[in-house]
Design a protein around this motif. Structure first.
Motif, PDB file in Angstrom:
ATOM      1  N   ARG A  12       0.843  -1.202   0.000  1.00 63.55           N
ATOM      2  CA  ARG A  12       0.000   0.000   0.000  1.00 63.55           C
ATOM      3  C   ARG A  12       0.873   1.246   0.000  1.00 63.55           C
ATOM      4  O   ARG A  12       1.927   1.274   0.644  1.00 63.55           O
ATOM      5  CB  ARG A  12      -0.917   0.031   1.221  1.00 63.55           C
ATOM      6  CG  ARG A  12      -1.886   1.219   1.244  1.00 63.55           C
ATOM      7  CD  ARG A  12      -2.585   1.355   2.584  1.00 63.55           C
ATOM      8  NE  ARG A  12      -1.618   1.629   3.662  1.00 63.55           N
ATOM      9  CZ  ARG A  12      -1.107   2.831   3.910  1.00 63.55           C
ATOM     10  NH1 ARG A  12      -1.406   3.864   3.139  1.00 63.55           N
ATOM     11  NH2 ARG A  12      -0.247   2.993   4.897  1.00 63.55           N
ATOM     12  N   TYR A  47      -1.310  -8.086  -3.769  1.00 64.07           N
ATOM     13  CA  TYR A  47      -2.438  -7.178  -3.583  1.00 64.07           C
ATOM     14  C   TYR A  47      -1.879  -5.764  -3.411  1.00 64.07           C
ATOM     15  O   TYR A  47      -1.169  -5.500  -2.434  1.00 64.07           O
ATOM     16  CB  TYR A  47      -3.268  -7.591  -2.369  1.00 64.07           C
ATOM     17  CG  TYR A  47      -3.714  -9.052  -2.423  1.00 64.07           C
ATOM     18  CD1 TYR A  47      -4.962  -9.398  -2.887  1.00 64.07           C
ATOM     19  CD2 TYR A  47      -2.845 -10.070  -2.008  1.00 64.07           C
ATOM     20  CE1 TYR A  47      -5.359 -10.732  -2.947  1.00 64.07           C
ATOM     21  CE2 TYR A  47      -3.226 -11.401  -2.064  1.00 64.07           C
ATOM     22  CZ  TYR A  47      -4.489 -11.724  -2.532  1.00 64.07           C
ATOM     23  OH  TYR A  47      -4.881 -13.037  -2.585  1.00 64.07           O
ATOM     24  N   ASP A  49      -2.608  -1.630  -3.269  1.00 68.80           N
ATOM     25  CA  ASP A  49      -3.462  -0.440  -3.156  1.00 68.80           C
ATOM     26  C   ASP A  49      -2.565   0.780  -3.298  1.00 68.80           C
ATOM     27  O   ASP A  49      -1.967   1.248  -2.323  1.00 68.80           O
ATOM     28  CB  ASP A  49      -4.200  -0.416  -1.808  1.00 68.80           C
ATOM     29  CG  ASP A  49      -5.423  -1.318  -1.807  1.00 68.80           C
ATOM     30  OD1 ASP A  49      -6.124  -1.329  -2.830  1.00 68.80           O
ATOM     31  OD2 ASP A  49      -5.669  -1.997  -0.795  1.00 68.80           O
ATOM     32  N   PHE A  52      -4.014   4.865  -1.810  1.00 68.04           N
ATOM     33  CA  PHE A  52      -5.085   4.729  -0.821  1.00 68.04           C
ATOM     34  C   PHE A  52      -4.546   4.982   0.585  1.00 68.04           C
ATOM     35  O   PHE A  52      -3.507   4.446   0.969  1.00 68.04           O
ATOM     36  CB  PHE A  52      -5.724   3.339  -0.891  1.00 68.04           C
ATOM     37  CG  PHE A  52      -6.551   3.126  -2.120  1.00 68.04           C
ATOM     38  CD1 PHE A  52      -7.911   3.384  -2.098  1.00 68.04           C
ATOM     39  CD2 PHE A  52      -5.964   2.690  -3.294  1.00 68.04           C
ATOM     40  CE1 PHE A  52      -8.678   3.195  -3.233  1.00 68.04           C
ATOM     41  CE2 PHE A  52      -6.712   2.495  -4.435  1.00 68.04           C
ATOM     42  CZ  PHE A  52      -8.081   2.758  -4.409  1.00 68.04           C
ATOM     43  N   ARG A  59     -10.435  -0.344   0.732  1.00 69.11           N
ATOM     44  CA  ARG A  59      -9.487  -0.327  -0.379  1.00 69.11           C
ATOM     45  C   ARG A  59      -9.747  -1.560  -1.231  1.00 69.11           C
ATOM     46  O   ARG A  59      -9.956  -2.659  -0.698  1.00 69.11           O
ATOM     47  CB  ARG A  59      -8.048  -0.360   0.135  1.00 69.11           C
ATOM     48  CG  ARG A  59      -7.767   0.547   1.325  1.00 69.11           C
ATOM     49  CD  ARG A  59      -6.377   0.299   1.895  1.00 69.11           C
ATOM     50  NE  ARG A  59      -6.323   0.599   3.318  1.00 69.11           N
ATOM     51  CZ  ARG A  59      -5.572  -0.069   4.187  1.00 69.11           C
ATOM     52  NH1 ARG A  59      -4.827  -1.088   3.774  1.00 69.11           N
ATOM     53  NH2 ARG A  59      -5.574   0.267   5.462  1.00 69.11           N
ATOM     54  N   ALA A  61      -7.887  -3.601  -3.240  1.00 68.10           N
ATOM     55  CA  ALA A  61      -6.999  -4.760  -3.128  1.00 68.10           C
ATOM     56  C   ALA A  61      -7.123  -5.416  -1.751  1.00 68.10           C
ATOM     57  O   ALA A  61      -7.078  -6.644  -1.626  1.00 68.10           O
ATOM     58  CB  ALA A  61      -5.554  -4.353  -3.389  1.00 68.10           C
ATOM     59  N   TRP A  62      -7.275  -4.584  -0.710  1.00 69.98           N
ATOM     60  CA  TRP A  62      -7.438  -5.133   0.646  1.00 69.98           C
ATOM     61  C   TRP A  62      -8.724  -5.953   0.731  1.00 69.98           C
ATOM     62  O   TRP A  62      -8.744  -7.059   1.304  1.00 69.98           O
ATOM     63  CB  TRP A  62      -7.458  -4.004   1.664  1.00 69.98           C
ATOM     64  CG  TRP A  62      -7.770  -4.467   3.057  1.00 69.98           C
ATOM     65  CD1 TRP A  62      -8.961  -4.369   3.710  1.00 69.98           C
ATOM     66  CD2 TRP A  62      -6.888  -5.154   3.947  1.00 69.98           C
ATOM     67  NE1 TRP A  62      -8.877  -4.932   4.965  1.00 69.98           N
ATOM     68  CE2 TRP A  62      -7.604  -5.425   5.132  1.00 69.98           C
ATOM     69  CE3 TRP A  62      -5.563  -5.557   3.863  1.00 69.98           C
ATOM     70  CZ2 TRP A  62      -7.036  -6.076   6.213  1.00 69.98           C
ATOM     71  CZ3 TRP A  62      -4.995  -6.213   4.941  1.00 69.98           C
ATOM     72  CH2 TRP A  62      -5.731  -6.467   6.111  1.00 69.98           C
TER      73      TRP A  62
END
Length: 533
Positions: A12, A47, A49, A52, A59, A61-62
């Motif tokens: 992230r 994954y 993000d 974000f 989010r 991808a989360w």
């Protein structure tokens, strides 16, 4: 090897975290892949993000990672550090202390030395608090910077208002959008002629003109149009908001709303007196006179459903005492008869005013007589006025399409000059080649839009030429209205009269007879008040 683990590598990065190499997505990816390979973890998926904030767990991808955990496809989550997971210490703690253990998911934060399988994790809650304090401090700094920009008149919105676009050279400055600016000017011109918002909306819908929301989605393909009502067309509400928006005067109006806190998505609305208005920050689309005329007229959203009655004195007739607008009401037992009553008395009773009222037809005839008397001209004088009106109209023949073309041509010249300067800066190595091509692509895209806009304006102007004869007859139409061949309209009255004050009626005794009298003050635009009893 540890084949029993199916790892999800979560990365992230938000704008608040900065774009430094140590925090970049590519750096995180290399670190996580290397760690998984070194420890023999099978990587099920990555994954990411990017862009974000860590203060919210909404989010994409989360949420995808959580779905894979629920489906038992992932039982190991690896991040660079605890702050990549999140910066809300309560929610982050719920995931590390409650959710992951309940789902039998192992969690590893590499740089913080955190491993849920290790008993030495007591420091993790404190690190989560520190991460939130960092987010809170960053939020305060960003908010302070935004407030400074707002006071300076810099536009900080995510998207430019309909009719404008962000300046490619300065994203905090608005420039005219060649595609939508003519539509905005048309809306204001129609409203200035007295058309209601619903009529304007219907005309735009018939031509299938894209609404502001739909146009924004076309310009930004990653957006999804949100139409909870199911209506994708123009509405009177949209038109009313545009007619009240001072951005079209060249002003920047901001500070209308704010977030409850950096961790909340709740938006608070602020009263109008707290808005921050900085005037003359960009090129206006309409004049102050047009804006004030429309505001004064207070064009209603819709006419009465039961009849085709239109109040020609809307926004012009006011109470002589409390100065509130007079509103229309029907007469009992007379379905097509109306009178104007004081808006203050109608809404609040005697607490605000007294029962001022007047018969609508009586006021209509009185005003018509006053205008006729004022314009009681000889035939020669009328012909002279008609001649001057034709001259004036020939000057005004410059349609809104042609007026719209002027700023577009000006902007086109500016872009050509900027492109020339860019080439010079590139040759002199004042800007990088990557930055040069990025700015060049943006400017050339805008030039193409301007060219398309100018072509569209030319075509629309050509289509109007057959109606030129109608345009030149406005002088004759004016005299037809005065002579009673046509009804008085709100637009016509607005040309002559600033406001009409309706005073309380009274009883006078004249020659032994009692009669009811009422004072009407008519404020003409060029003279003082005319008083009629």
């Amino acid at each position: 090897m540890s084949p029993e683990y199916q790892a999800g590598l979560y990365m992230r990065l938000s704008r608040d975290d900065g774009a430094g190499e140590s925090a970049s997505i590519s750096t995180q990816r290399k670190m996580l892949r290397s760690y998984a390979k070194e420890h023999g973890f099978v990587v099920y998926g990555e994954y990411v993000d990017d862009g974000f904030s860590g203060t919210s767990f909404q989010r994409p991808a989360w949420e995808r990672l959580i779905s894979d955990i629920e489906a038992k496809r992932v039982n190991l989550v690896i991040t660079k550090d605890l702050s990549r997971l999140g910066r809300d210490y309560i929610l982050t703690g719920q995931f590390t202390e409650i959710y992951f253990p309940a789902k039998k998911v192992r969690y590893i934060a590499i740089n913080d030395g955190y491993d849920s399988d290790s008993p030495l994790n007591d420091i993790a809650p404190f690190k989560n608090i520190v991460n939130e304090m960092y987010a809170r401090d960053t939020s305060k700094k960003i908010r302070s910077a935004f407030q400074t920009k707002i006071r300076e008149g810099a536009f900080i919105g995510n998207f430019a208002p309909y009719g404008y676009q962000k300046d490619p050279v300065n994203k905090n400055h608005l420039v005219i959008d060649p595609i939508t600016a003519p539509i905005v000017r048309e809306i204001f011109e129609r409203a200035d002629r007295g058309e209601s918002p619903s009529t304007i909306a219907d005309a735009l819908n018939q031509r299938q003109v894209l609404t502001p929301a739909m146009y924004r989605c076309i310009r930004h393909p990653y957006l999804q149009p949100a139409e909870p009502s199911g209506r994708k067309g123009w509405t009177s509400g949209t038109i009313c908001k545009m007619l009240k928006n001072a951005v079209y005067l060249g002003h920047v109006v901001q500070g209308k709303t704010s977030k409850l806190s950096f961790k909340s998505n709740i938006t608070l609305s602020h009263p109008k007196e707290e808005w921050v208005v900085v005037k003359h920050m960009h090129e206006p689309l309409i004049s102050q006179d047009v804006f004030e005329r429309i505001k004064r007229r207070s064009v209603p959203r819709k006419n009465l459903r039961e009849t085709d009655f239109i109040n020609a004195f809307s926004g012009i007739a006011v109470c002589g005492d409390c100065k509130r607008n007079m509103s229309v009401t029907g007469k009992k037992g007379k379905p097509r008869s109306y009178r104007l009553v004081c808006g203050g008395y109608k809404q609040y009773g005697t607490k605000k005013c007294t029962s001022h009222s007047i018969d609508y037809d009586l006021l209509y005839e009185t005003v018509l007589k006053e205008i006729k008397d004022l314009l009681d001209l000889t035939k020669q004088e009328k012909e002279e006025i008609k001649r001057k009106l034709r001259q004036s109209e020939s000057i005004k023949k410059e349609t809104f399409e042609e007026r719209s073309a002027a700023p577009l041509k000006k902007r086109n010249r500016e872009i050509s000059r900027i492109i020339g300067q860019l080439y010079e800066d590139k040759v002199n190595q004042r800007i990088s080649e990557e930055r040069f091509y990025e700015m060049l692509a943006s400017l050339e895209k805008e030039q193409k839009e301007i060219t398309a806009g100018l072509r569209s304006l030319t075509e629309r102007n050509a289509e109007r030429e057959p109606g030129e004869q109608v345009q030149t007859c406005q002088g004759e139409e004016l005299f037809k209205e005065i002579s009673g061949e046509r009804k008085l309209t709100r637009d016509f009255i607005g040309k002559f009269i600033e406001k009409i004050e309706i005073c309380q009626s009274r009883e006078d005794v004249h020659e032994g007879k009692c009669r009811r009298c009422q004072t009407i003050r008519i404020y003409f635009r060029t003279n003082g008040p005319s008083q009629e009893e």
